[in-house]
Each structure stands twice: as C-alpha cells, then as structure tokens.
Design a protein around this motif. Structure first.
Motif, mmCIF file in Angstrom:
data_model
loop_
_atom_site.group_PDB
_atom_site.id
_atom_site.type_symbol
_atom_site.label_atom_id
_atom_site.label_comp_id
_atom_site.label_asym_id
_atom_site.label_seq_id
_atom_site.Cartn_x
_atom_site.Cartn_y
_atom_site.Cartn_z
ATOM 1 N N UNK A 252 6.580 -6.222 0.026
ATOM 2 C CA UNK A 252 5.383 -5.926 -0.774
ATOM 3 C C UNK A 252 4.192 -5.738 0.153
ATOM 4 N N UNK A 253 3.513 -4.599 0.010
ATOM 5 C CA UNK A 253 2.315 -4.326 0.804
ATOM 6 C C UNK A 253 1.073 -4.790 0.046
ATOM 7 N N UNK A 254 0.188 -5.478 0.772
ATOM 8 C CA UNK A 254 -1.088 -5.907 0.211
ATOM 9 C C UNK A 254 -2.185 -5.141 0.940
ATOM 10 N N UNK A 255 -2.957 -4.367 0.193
ATOM 11 C CA UNK A 255 -3.904 -3.432 0.787
ATOM 12 C C UNK A 255 -5.279 -3.572 0.147
ATOM 13 N N UNK A 256 -6.251 -2.865 0.693
ATOM 14 C CA UNK A 256 -7.620 -2.971 0.195
ATOM 15 C C UNK A 256 -7.843 -2.129 -1.052
ATOM 16 N N UNK A 257 -7.243 -0.946 -1.088
ATOM 17 C CA UNK A 257 -7.535 -0.006 -2.164
ATOM 18 C C UNK A 257 -6.532 -0.117 -3.300
ATOM 19 N N UNK A 258 -6.976 0.257 -4.489
ATOM 20 C CA UNK A 258 -6.160 0.166 -5.688
ATOM 21 C C UNK A 258 -4.909 1.020 -5.563
#
Length: 448
Positions: A285-291
């Motif tokens: 699972x990637x956790x990123x800044x943008x929606x």
C-alpha cells in the motif's frame, strides 16, 4: 535512496532475519535500515519488549525475575546461534540489559526506558553483523551517532528539529546503516524512548532527515485493508492512501502503523510503502500526499474499544464564558488527556481513553467538576467504542452520513455520539463496545 523499517514480526527469529537480509540485498537503494525488537514468533508468544518491561517491573520491586531474564537472553542467544554469529554480540546485549536493570534501581524512568530499548538495540547489533557475513558492507549506527535528538519525556519522547540536519549527513556514509528504532537521546545525553510502537516513528524521522525517495515499512500483511480483517472476512485491500487518511485510520485502531509515525515523512512529502516481509514482491500500500483516484469517497473503516464518555450538563452553559476551558483544565491538572469534546448549548461530552481515567480517580474528578463548575449533572459511561469512517473528499460528498446512520440502524445499533467537527477526512461514531463488530460489518456492507 530508501529507508526501510522492519517491524517486530519481521525480525522475530533467525529465519525472519534471513528474509530481511535478502530483501536488503535485492535492492541496493535500501540505504538505512531501522529495526524493531523481536516480536511474536507465534500467537501465544510474548514480544521481547513486553518481557523487558516485566523484567524491569520485577527489578523495581526488588525481586528480579530470573526466569524472564533468562528468557530474554535465550531469545537473542538462539537467533545468534542459528545465524552462526560470534557470541561476543550476545555479551554486548547482556551487558546492556544488566546496566539498564541496575539503572532501574536508582532511577525508574531512566532505567525502564534504557531496558525497553535493549530489544531494538539487540536486533540492530545482530542484523548488522549478519549482513557482513552475507558480503554486504554494513554498520550498526546508534541513534546518538545518527543524530536522533529528542525531548526529555520518558516513554513519550518527541524528536527535536536539530535531528534532521544531523541525519542528512548519513547520506554520505558508506554501506548499509542499521539503526535501532524506538529511542533517541536528549541534548544532555539521556536515553529516552518514544511511545510504544515507536520504531515506526524512528523510521519516518530517518527518512525525513535523509530526504530519501521512499520510506518502506515492512510488516506481516500484504497491504492495508479497508477494515479490520478480524471483524470482516477477506476485506478489500487499499492500494493507495493519503497521509491524512492513514493517520486517521492509525489513530482509530489500524494496528499497521503508529498514529504519530507519518508526521515527519508527511512534512517532507516522502511517499511511504507498506509491504509484507513474507511477500516482498507484492505491491503493498502506497501512502502519498495527493488524493488517489478511487471509486467512492470512503477509504476505510477503523474501530477501537476502551473509551469512556464524561458527560456534563449545566443550564445555560453556552452563556458561561470559559466553561469548556475550566472543564478541560481540571482534566489537565489531573493528568488526563482527552480525545474528543463534542458539545451543545447546555451539555458537553468528553471522550477519554479508559486507562486515562482509572476507577480510583473517577470520584476525585467528578467531585472537582461538581464543586468548581457547579454543574447540574455529571455521569461517566464506560465500555464505549469508537468507529471512524475515513476518506478524502467526504465533506464534499452527499449522503455519506445518511448511508452510515442507515447501516447502524440495519445492525440494530444505537449511536451514542456523532462527531465530525472540522475534519474533512473523517466522521466518528460512539457506540457501546458490545455492538462494535455488528456495526462495523454493517458499515462495510454499506460502503464496500
């Protein structure tokens, strides 16, 4: 360049450490490795940190538990033997445990922090030595040497800003750097631990300080699920989340990540990938800044029990300037932190973690509130659970609250509290703990 953190299940025994080594060898961009203490090897096993805490408590009571002490030493000893490493490593670990135990006798808080840190420190010493036997240039790096400086709050340290400048210099070091998680040092050279689960915090701090391209967090699941798999069978996996979504989910019961851990990575906009040590080729699972793009606005449903509701009612409360501040000040003076405080014109609820207000302190708090604030009614209701629906853009979506409340109705569960407040990414419901599983299943059916 990447920072990689391996959780307790990933370093639980020699076999797991061999898997960790192959993961490191498979990608030369994995520069800094942060490790936890050895976790559970099976369901009935005990985490090393829990053993160390029990040992410390026995030392504090002036009757050192020799069986627990032997268990801890054997735990590290068996890993060292199976990895065919030099026994001098075990002597180093043993000496640290002995020194920390002696410190407990004279300074409980310092000693307990030192003792708790021995789990992560032992793992780091072992892994760095094993990497060398696998023809990888590697070095054990103590948090003090790395430059992880923290506030002097035993068991709850916060990182100091000057740490990040020191950590950036690690980029210039040769080889793989193995750093024990969970603790740092004050500017006065005192060892202090983060809150429990703090190796996640260390990993995020190191990633932020080194300004890496990716922070990988290896655990024992393939990805983050949208709901607790212990409650819902085979739930959907989440491929992408935002930092805010993951923080809310972590706070509200998702055990994959410490709820404070993402903050340093978030500030530096470093993407985080949660992966499985036992399936390293999986996407995770990637956790990123943008929606991220996804169907629907709800990303996940988190839940947790162990709450209480402190309810206060007073006629014309809304006309009394400073009432809320005074109520919360009483809690502050009694060293009680609160989670949420929804209010109306004549009443106010304060949601508190159950352990924050033990039964023996309950009457003291009620008496103070009654005498100092002259309230009409005060009650404390225990055995509460919180369910949080989380998702970016929920505040712009029509019908989310309606769908949620319908799901509670379908499960025949009464809602004691609803709190959305200023959050754009979460909606919280308070219910009786006994109704938790039924409510979560109904919400999952409604949204997923």
């Amino acid at each position: 360049m990447k920072v990689v953190k391996f959780g307790g299940s990933s370093v639980a025994d020699a076999n797991q450490l061999k898997k960790v080594t192959e993961i490191i060898r498979a990608d030369r961009e994995r520069k800094a490795i942060v490790v936890s203490a050895p976790g559970k090897r099976h369901a009935k096993d005990t985490k090393t940190t829990d053993l160390l805490i029990t040992l410390g408590e026995s030392v504090q009571a002036h009757v050192q538990n020799q069986a627990i002490y032997d268990q801890v030493i054997e735990r590290f000893g068996s890993i060292i033997r199976e990895l065919e490493l030099d026994q001098s490593i075990l002597e180093k670990i043993k000496n640290r445990i002995d020194e920390a135990s002696d410190l407990v006798k004279t300074d409980v808080n310092r000693g307990m922090d030192a003792l708790k840190s021995c789990g992560e420190d032992g793992t780091a010493l072992i892994l760095s030595a094993y990497l060398q036997t696998r023809e990888l240039e590697s070095y054990y790096v103590n948090p003090k040497e790395a430059g992880i400086f923290v506030s002097d709050q035993p068991g709850g340290a916060l990182v100091l800003d000057e740490s990040f400048e020191h950590l950036y210099k690690l980029r210039e070091r040769e080889g793989v750097l193995v750093i024990p998680g969970f603790f740092g040092y004050t500017l006065d050279d005192e060892l202090v631990t983060f809150s429990r689960g703090g190796s996640d915090i260390t990993g995020s701090i190191v990633a932020a300080g080194m300004k890496v391209d990716l922070y990988e967090n290896f655990t024992d699941v393939d990805s983050v699920f949208c709901v607790n798999p212990m409650i819902v069978e085979n739930p959907q996996q989440l491929k992408t989340l935002t930092y805010r979504e993951m923080r809310e989910l972590s706070y509200a019961g998702f055990s994959v990540f410490h709820d404070e851990a993402l903050i340093p990575a978030f500030k530096e906009k470093i993407p985080v990938c949660i992966k499985n040590t036992n399936n390293p080729s999986g996407d995770g699972t990637m956790i990123v800044a943008d929606l991220p793009e996804r169907e629907g606005h709800v990303a996940g449903i988190a839940s947790d029990s162990g709450f209480l509701n402190l309810y206060v009612s007073k006629y014309l409360m809304n006309r009394e300037v400073g009432f809320g501040r005074k109520l919360l000040q009483i809690l502050e003076e009694e060293e009680i932190s609160f989670e949420h405080a929804p209010s109306g014109i004549d009443d106010m609820s304060v949601i508190i973690r159950d352990h924050q207000l033990p039964a023996e302190k309950e009457e003291v708090v009620k008496d103070r509130i009654q005498n100092e604030l002259q309230v009409d009614m005060i009650t404390i209701e225990r055995n509460m659970a919180m369910i949080m629906i989380v998702g970016e853009g929920m505040n712009e979506a029509i019908g989310v609250a309606s769908k949620a409340t319908t799901a509670f109705r379908d499960a025949d569960v009464n809602i004691d509290m609803i709190n959305q407040g200023s959050s754009e990414v979460s909606m919280m419901f308070g219910i009786k703990s006994d109704d938790l599983n039924e409510a979560v299943r109904s919400l999952y059916k409604a949204f997923f």
